[in-house]
Write an enzyme that holds these catalytic residues in place. Structure first.
Site, PDB file in Angstrom:
ATOM      1  N   SER A  15      -1.231  33.434 -85.926  1.00 19.55           N
ATOM      2  CA  SER A  15      -1.099  32.209 -84.905  1.00 19.55           C
ATOM      3  C   SER A  15      -2.364  31.303 -85.528  1.00 19.55           C
ATOM      4  O   SER A  15      -2.136  30.003 -85.429  1.00 19.55           O
ATOM      5  CB  SER A  15      -1.572  32.676 -83.838  1.00 19.55           C
ATOM      6  OG  SER A  15      -0.424  33.078 -82.972  1.00 19.55           O
TER       7      SER A  15
ATOM      8  N   LYS B 109      -5.875  34.264 -72.124  1.00 17.17           N
ATOM      9  CA  LYS B 109      -4.586  34.843 -71.996  1.00 17.17           C
ATOM     10  C   LYS B 109      -4.030  34.360 -70.591  1.00 17.17           C
ATOM     11  O   LYS B 109      -4.508  34.042 -69.765  1.00 17.17           O
ATOM     12  CB  LYS B 109      -4.777  36.374 -71.595  1.00 17.17           C
ATOM     13  CG  LYS B 109      -3.503  37.208 -71.960  1.00 17.17           C
ATOM     14  CD  LYS B 109      -3.165  37.712 -73.393  1.00 17.17           C
ATOM     15  CE  LYS B 109      -2.380  38.401 -73.620  1.00 17.17           C
ATOM     16  NZ  LYS B 109      -2.458  38.789 -74.956  1.00 17.17           N
TER      17      LYS B 109
HETATM   18  N1  GLU Z   1      -0.165  37.914 -77.909  1.00 22.54           N
HETATM   19  C1  GLU Z   1      -0.800  38.275 -78.878  1.00 22.54           C
HETATM   20  C2  GLU Z   1      -1.746  39.238 -79.097  1.00 22.54           C
HETATM   21  O1  GLU Z   1      -2.199  39.656 -77.871  1.00 22.54           O
HETATM   22  C3  GLU Z   1      -0.732  37.108 -79.747  1.00 22.54           C
HETATM   23  C4  GLU Z   1      -1.858  36.016 -79.198  1.00 22.54           C
HETATM   24  C5  GLU Z   1      -1.926  34.949 -80.236  1.00 22.54           C
HETATM   25  O2  GLU Z   1      -1.159  34.674 -81.254  1.00 22.54           O
HETATM   26  O3  GLU Z   1      -2.573  33.827 -79.785  1.00 22.54           O
HETATM   27  O4  GLU Z   1      -2.674  39.342 -79.684  1.00 22.54           O
END
Ligand code: GLU
Length: 426
Positions: free
Chosen positions: A360, A118
């Site tokens: 994703s 993250k």
């Molecule tokens: N930000 C999104 C989450 O917290 C997606 C993360 C991603 O697609 O890698 O799950």
């Protein structure tokens, strides 16, 4: 295993544990239940790597502002790390660390070949121009380029970031590496290698697990009264999907307030009126607060905004039969206990919000193959993964006599715990 040490300040102030501390505590409980050793907990309780960067950005007025950003990589034993980047004034290192661990759990639950990562930048994109955001996005990629990449760590959108920001970041990365690298980042625009269905995938995932949860509780989503807290990417698509599926969306909110109508809100008109950050309630003088919204009558409550919304103060007043956590970390540990005791079914964040990273993953696979799928293929695969994940967690919670959150951690951590053992790390 030694018990969790709550920090000195927390003890003295008798504060609730932070989300990070709660996360570590549940990891410890889950690994204990699964009979893994102390070393496995020591390894998985923190990210392997956290990079802090300072990003100088030339602002439109000619001055230079220096922003602080982070990228945390929880664990890469299963595969490269994966997870979004948020742009928000409240981003902290600890928050990014927790979020990276939750990404590992999402990937573990849904069986994706990734660990969690993250990123975040302390900034307020609502007060920045397009050009300033572009310079910040590119500066961040230059600052973290050493530790990211299509087979190392793959970013994506999160709070207040979108496909435009992903496009700038992909372009910057491709310039640095000197070859086109669509697999570096997901959540891209379709013409740059994005996947059909990615933008609405988090919300789609929420509707799938909500439907399965409603079945086990014995209610139908059609006709159910639903409150959705948050009108950003997840919340707004979700309100629309639910409205179209015949649910009565009785409450919505944004950062400035909330709207509640027991007869159901006109979602299409609210979607039309909102700005690009999801703000709409400021147009209504009769708005209530976010905290007031959470305790209004409904069948299903979906916190789809930010952390720490359902706490021990308001948990006794929540009127829903099911809480589906579309946001990351919306419910405290104490509130989870209260809701579970009250017989309210919680669909935990690491399951409910996993639709985004699942699609994703599909986007990354398509980029690697250079072959793009049709929307029904994406939807079908997402549906299959999330239905199976929901029932695995629900069954584990019944069989092991644990709440849905602990069950989700047990399911989500198992593969990573195995991977670090096979690699000989513990
Ligand atoms: N930000 C999104 C989450 O917290 C997606 C993360 C991603 O697609 O890698 O799950």
């Amino acid at each position: 295993m030694s018990s969790l040490t709550i920090s000195k300040e927390n003890k003295e102030a008798k504060q609730a544990p932070s989300l990070f501390q709660s996360t570590q505590h549940i990891i410890q409980q889950a690994l204990e239940k699964l009979n893994y050793n102390e070393a496995t907990y020591e390894l998985l309780k923190e990210p392997l790597r956290v990079l802090t960067v300072r990003i100088p950005v030339r602002m439109d007025d000619g001055s230079v502002r220096v922003f602080t950003g982070y990228r945390a990589q929880h664990n890469d034993s299963v595969g490269p790390t994966k997870g979004g980047i948020r742009f928000h004034p409240d981003v902290t290192e600890e928050e990014v660390k927790s979020l990276s661990i939750w990404m590992s759990l999402k990937c573990g639950i849904t069986g994706l070949p990734y660990g969690g990562g993250k990123g975040g930048i302390q900034c307020d994109p609502r007060t920045m121009s397009f050009a300033e955001l572009e310079r910040l996005s590119r500066g961040y990629v230059r600052a973290i380029s050493q530790i990211v990449g299509p087979t190392k760590d793959i970013p994506a959108p999160d709070v207040f970031t979108n496909s435009q920001i992903m496009a700038w970041m992909m372009d910057e990365y491709s310039h640095i590496r000197e070859f086109d690298s669509p697999g570096f980042i997901t959540g891209k625009p379709l013409v740059l290698g994005g996947s059909v269905g990615r933008e609405s995938s988090t919300a789609k995932g929420v509707t799938i697990v909500m439907r399965e949860a409603a079945k086990v509780v014995g209610i139908a989503v059609e006709g159910a009264k639903v409150i959705v807290q948050g009108f950003g990417n997840a919340g707004s698509f979700l309100a629309k999907f639910l409205h179209d599926a015949g649910a009565k969306v009785v409450g919505i909110s944004d950062a400035y307030g909330a709207l509640y109508d027991p007869e159901g809100l006109d979602i299409d008109s609210l979607l039309d009126k909102r700005d690009s950050f999801g703000t709409v309630t400021t147009l209504f003088p009769n708005r209530i607060t976010n905290q007031e919204l959470l305790v209004q009558p409904c069948d299903i409550l979906v916190p789809a905004a930010i952390e720490n919304q359902i706490t021990e103060e308001n948990a006794p007043q929540i009127q829903a039969k099911i809480v589906v956590e579309a946001a990351n970390g919306p419910t405290t540990m104490k509130a989870t206990e209260i809701l579970t005791q009250r017989g309210i079914l919680i669909v935990p964040d690491v399951l409910a919000s996993a639709g985004g990273v699942v699609v994703s993953y599909f986007e990354w696979v398509q980029n690697n193959q250079g072959y793009y799928w049709a929307e029904d293929e994406v939807n079908e695969k997402l549906e299959r993964i999330l239905v199976q994940s929901f029932h695995q967690i629900y069954q584990t919670s019944l069989q092991r006599g644990v709440d849905m959150r602990l069950s989700a951690y047990m399911v989500g951590l198992r593969r990573m715990a195995e991977a670090v053992r096979w690699r000989g790390w513990v």
